[in-house]
Design an enzyme around this catalytic site. Structure first.
Site, short mmCIF file in Angstrom:
data_model
loop_
_atom_site.label_atom_id
_atom_site.label_comp_id
_atom_site.label_asym_id
_atom_site.label_seq_id
_atom_site.Cartn_x
_atom_site.Cartn_y
_atom_site.Cartn_z
N GLU A 28 10.94 -5.27 -4.66
CA GLU A 28 10.16 -4.04 -4.72
C GLU A 28 8.96 -4.23 -3.81
OE1 GLU A 28 8.94 -3.34 -8.76
OE2 GLU A 28 10.87 -2.49 -9.31
N GLN A 81 1.22 8.80 3.52
CA GLN A 81 1.98 8.73 4.77
C GLN A 81 2.53 7.32 4.93
OE1 GLN A 81 -0.11 10.51 8.13
NE2 GLN A 81 0.53 8.83 9.44
N ARG A 103 -1.95 -4.57 18.75
CA ARG A 103 -2.31 -3.19 18.42
C ARG A 103 -3.55 -3.24 17.53
NH1 ARG A 103 1.79 0.49 19.81
NH2 ARG A 103 3.81 -0.49 20.17
N HIS A 116 -7.83 -0.78 14.70
CA HIS A 116 -7.95 0.66 14.48
C HIS A 116 -8.56 0.98 13.12
CE1 HIS A 116 -4.23 0.80 17.28
NE2 HIS A 116 -5.34 0.78 17.98
N LYS A 143 -4.59 0.65 3.70
CA LYS A 143 -3.26 0.38 4.25
C LYS A 143 -2.58 -0.72 3.47
CE LYS A 143 -4.59 1.73 8.92
NZ LYS A 143 -4.75 1.31 10.32
N TYR A 198 3.81 0.36 7.20
CA TYR A 198 2.63 0.45 6.35
C TYR A 198 2.44 1.83 5.77
CZ TYR A 198 0.30 1.97 10.74
OH TYR A 198 -0.04 2.60 11.91
N ASP A 221 -6.67 0.69 23.29
CA ASP A 221 -7.16 -0.58 22.76
C ASP A 221 -8.01 -1.33 23.79
OD1 ASP A 221 -5.89 0.13 20.45
OD2 ASP A 221 -4.20 -1.22 20.72
#
Length: 182
Positions: free
Chosen positions: A28, A46, A58, A61, A70, A130, A169
């Site tokens: 899970e 989302q 990346r 952010h 997240k 994520y 970036d």
């Protein structure tokens, strides 16, 4: 599920229970009641999926308004995942925590709102998944420099080579000039 606090109190590494046999495995990755009992918000709105080649970085952010919490995991490959505390009033402001997340170790990381997030791909390819607590809002999207010496993230760069970055970036702000959280 095993929940481990990192050096930044609100950032957790999660180790799900994995049930394996000769056919493969089951686990899970999210269960609302268990997360709620652990103090992790469950109001995800989302799901995101990022596929990247080796050497891609990346981030870092964040959204200065409508900040996102997240829940991050890797479905294939391996990344070095990082969270940076951007809350000015926090005892750990400007501190970072990083963990290797991979399909093999099946670890997840919870990064609360008020943090910048980024990752560097160690494997030939990685699929990073994520969940976020707020929808993407491009007008509030910000990027912190991945190589800010004031933060001092110890990225495990392959052969010491500079990472592959997007234009966004490359143009990230240093902590001293970045928009921050109260």
């Amino acid at each position: 599920m095993e929940l481990t606090q990192t050096s930044i109190a609100e950032v957790y590494v999660l180790k799900p229970n994995v049930y394996e046999d000769d056919r493969g495995f089951f686990m899970e990755t999210f269960q609302a009641e268990r997360f709620r009992m652990s103090g992790i918000p469950t109001n995800f709105v989302q799901d995101n999926h990022s596929g990247s080649k080796q050497g891609v970085l990346r981030g870092l952010h964040y959204q200065i308004q409508r900040p996102q919490g997240k829940l991050v995991r890797v479905a294939s490959g391996e990344v070095f995942d990082v969270a940076v505390d951007l809350r000015k009033k926090s005892d750990t402001f400007g501190s970072w925590v990083g963990r290797i997340l991979s399909a093999q170790n099946k670890l997840e990381i919870w990064i609360p709102p008020g943090f910048a997030h980024g990752f560097y791909v160690l494997s030939e390819w990685a699929d990073l998944l994520y969940k976020v607590t707020e929808s993407y809002a491009p007008e509030w999207d910000r990027t912190l420099r991945w190589d800010d010496p004031k933060i001092g993230i110890d990225w495990p760069l392959i052969d010491g080579k500079a990472p592959k970055l997007s234009e966004k970036d490359e143009a990230g702000q240093f902590l001293a000039e970045a928009d921050l959280f109260e």
